[in-house]
Design a protein around this motif. Structure first.
Motif: not given
Length: 145
Positions: A2-11, A33-34, A96-103, A106-107
């Motif tokens: 893996f070269h680029h990891i998307l990590v959603p966060t809510d605190g 990481i994003t 969920y859609r924003a997470i998938i779209d952002a991933a 951003r590759g």
């Protein structure tokens, strides 16, 4: 791997653990990481207590500040570990859609997220959102419990 990891966060505490583990994973892989937060827009008709408690302006200010704080903390953790990092803050009714779209945009080749989060001022990622990401994502998803 893996070269680029998307990590959603809510605190939430579980989200914080996902950040910690994802930063360690990124460091071990030499990946970047994003971090992403998704803020729920204000709705006049809602059952969200925070939207009922505040005016639109107050809600928008507080939720954006909270989400920004979550991102600041996550970015600081990645920078402290020497991991290349980015951040994304979106407003959406469908996290969920924003997470998938952002991933995709951003590759990212991995989404790493907590199994559930919380609802509140930031109204970010919740368990059902994790399930939706798992169901709809073509990108591998790592779920922390």
């Amino acid at each position: 791997m893996f070269h680029h990891i998307l990590v959603p966060t809510d605190g939430s505490p579980l989200s914080g653990m996902a950040i910690e583990k994802s930063v360690a994973l990124a460091k071990s892989l030499g990946a970047r990481i994003t971090f992403l937060t998704a803020v729920e827009p204000f709705h006049i008709w809602t059952d969200n207590a925070n939207q009922l408690a505040y005016t639109r302006e107050e809600y928008e200010r507080i939720s954006k500040e909270s989400a920004g704080g979550y991102l600041d903390s996550a970015v600081a953790a990645a920078e402290a570990a020497g991991v290349a990092v980015g951040r994304v803050q979106v407003e959406t009714d469908e996290p969920y859609r924003a997470i998938i779209d952002a991933a995709v945009e951003r590759g990212c080749d991995l989404v790493a997220m907590a199994s559930h989060g919380r609802r509140g001022v930031a109204a970010l990622v919740i368990g059902s959102e994790t399930q939706k990401v798992l169901t709809h994502s073509a990108i591998p998803v790592l779920v922390y419990r």
